[in-house]
Design a protein around this motif. Structure first.
Motif: not given
Length: 513
Positions: A426-435
């Protein structure tokens, strides 16, 4: 009714029955038949009172011995060469705690967690350190398999143990009834002198063996001694002689029948639908004497629980032409059209059939079945954008999720997130939040969560795994801290594949209900 009476056998049949069935205090399965009992000495059912029972026809007092823990608690269908689990997985966790945790594991969870639970329940492992030969862990595993509807592996484990104790035979008897193998169960009952059948079980088996008069006398004796309820007597009377009830209204059907009661209602022509019964009863509708629609609905219930192979459901889908529309018939039609389109190789037809199949199968929570059957194949095809997006998701829900992700060029941020989870990077992944943030945090973790670390350090790995499975279920329901902890735990203790599949399923399946 037959007239070949054999009074001595009938009397012995009646006297060999006992009062209340043996109970399993740890059992969470409340639908098991009261098919065995602790025998007691009872007077002969004749008109002359006796102060001393006739010694030549009364059963001896039967003593029970603990199930051999080192033998049966260690029994399994999956060797460590298959599971990769350490043989001492249960470690220092007390057997009472493990049995309670296994029985408490909810069955309405993610398919990946279901698969993990199936592995733990069927694995060959050393017994818990304090098992003491009482078989508590073995019975907990059997009962959870029954709870999941997986009665075939449950029976395979029970056959390893054999009908050597009432609590084992009780389960063998019920599973046999659900599988349509009641004659085999009755033969086992007759061959095992240590088994003390209850009146209903003995009446049923005497009748199945053709000794109708012995069955009738056993029923009358049970009624006279108060060991057969009025409802049971009405049912067994119709079971033994249907002609006596011609013109009578149907009997009231119990909401929670045992397999024995369920089977007798079926035998008198008043079958109890299985849709509202525990999922294990769905196996009764897979027999050839059941209509196609009932077979389909039962197979879907079991496939949803991971208790029926996808190919077996596909075989049922392919048996004929849908006779109506809506419900299960829509799924039959959609799967048949997809099979036909794939066989013809028509790109436009495949795209349309894929979208339709995804829609109707998702509506019945059968996406994993569709993915297992066609996910990798569809993901590898050059389909129009909308169908390609669905095919990619089906590929990620299959066992080939990682290779599907590697071969796919993400079309947007959502697909990039899914690909990252499928690859475990998941390196470099910017999650939108929450789950999504909880999932990324779990896959970025490099150490065990604090609570889990204490369990692993204390040599309680199995307990840590069961706890993580429960945390993930809590996470699906909205507890994101539990979700992060559960996934991180599985990854850190060697269940990377389960963690990745669970993460993908959380994003791709709606299992919050």
């Amino acid at each position: 009714m037959r007239t070949d009476a054999r009074p001595a056998l009938a009397l012995l049949a009646a006297l060999m029955a006992g009062p209340a069935a043996a109970q399993d205090p740890l059992s969470a399965i409340d639908w098991l038949s009261d098919s065995v009992a602790t025998p007691v000495a009872m007077p002969a059912p004749d008109a002359t009172p006796q102060t001393t029972p006739a010694p030549d026809i009364l059963p001896e007092v039967i003593t029970t011995t603990p199930i051999d823990g080192p033998t049966w608690d260690a029994a399994g269908l999956l060797p460590i060469s298959v599971t990769g689990l350490p043989r001492d997985l249960w470690g220092r966790t007390p057997v009472e705690d493990l049995a309670r945790m296994i029985r408490a594991e909810r069955v309405d969870t993610l398919p990946a967690i279901q698969d993990l639970l199936y592995t733990l329940l069927q694995a060959e492992l050393d017994p818990p350190f304090d098992a003491e030969g009482r078989g508590r862990m073995f019975l907990a595993r059997i009962d959870k398999l029954l709870d999941l509807g997986a009665i075939e592996p449950a029976m395979a484990l029970l056959e390893q143990a054999g009908p050597t104790a009432p609590e084992l035979f009780r389960r063998i008897f019920d599973v046999s009834l659900l599988l349509g193998e009641e004659d085999r169960a009755c033969e086992t009952m007759r061959a095992q002198p240590q088994i003390a059948p209850t009146f209903p079980a003995r009446v049923f088996c005497l009748a199945r063996g053709g000794d109708w008069n012995a069955a009738a006398l056993s029923l009358r004796t049970g009624e006279a001694l108060g060991y057969v309820t009025e409802e049971e007597a009405d049912l067994m009377t119709r079971f033994l002689d249907p002609e006596l009830s011609e013109g009578e209204p149907p009997l009231p059907q119990p909401a929670r029948p045992t397999p024995l009661i369920w089977r007798m209602f079926e035998a008198i022509g008043e079958p109890i639908p299985t849709a509202s019964l525990p999922v294990a009863f769905a196996h009764g509708d897979l027999r050839s004497n059941t209509g196609w629609k009932a077979q389909l609905e039962a197979a879907e219930r079991l496939a949803r629980m991971g208790a029926l192979p996808p190919n077996r459901l596909l075989g049922l889908y392919s048996e004929g032409a849908p006779s109506a529309s809506g419900g299960v018939w829509d799924r039959v039609q959609a799967m048949q059209r997809l099979e036909s389109a794939l066989a013809d190789g028509d790109r436009a037809a495949i795209a349309a059939a894929t979208l339709r199949a995804w829609r109707v199968m998702a509506g019945a929570e059968l996406e994993i079945v569709l993915a297992a059957l066609h996910g990798p194949t569809l993901a590898a095809l050059d389909l129009p954008a909308e169908a390609a997006a669905v095919a990619f998701r089906l590929g990620l829900l299959s066992s080939d999720y990682e290779s599907v992700a590697i071969a796919h060029e993400p079309a947007n941020a959502e697909e990039a997130m899914l690909s990252a989870l499928a690859r475990g990077d998941v390196e470099g992944i910017a999650p939108p939040g929450g789950t999504a943030s909880a999932l990324v945090a779990a896959f970025a973790a490099t150490t065990l969560p604090e609570g889990t670390e204490a369990l692993v350090t204390d040599h309680r790995l199995g307990e840590a795994i069961l706890t993580a499975a429960d945390q993930i279920r809590q996470g699906v329901l909205g507890d994101l801290a539990a979700l992060e902890s559960g996934l991180a735990t599985l990854r850190m203790v060697g269940f990377e594949d389960v963690a990745r599949r669970a993460a993908l399923q959380i994003l791709l399946l709606d299992r919050r209900g």
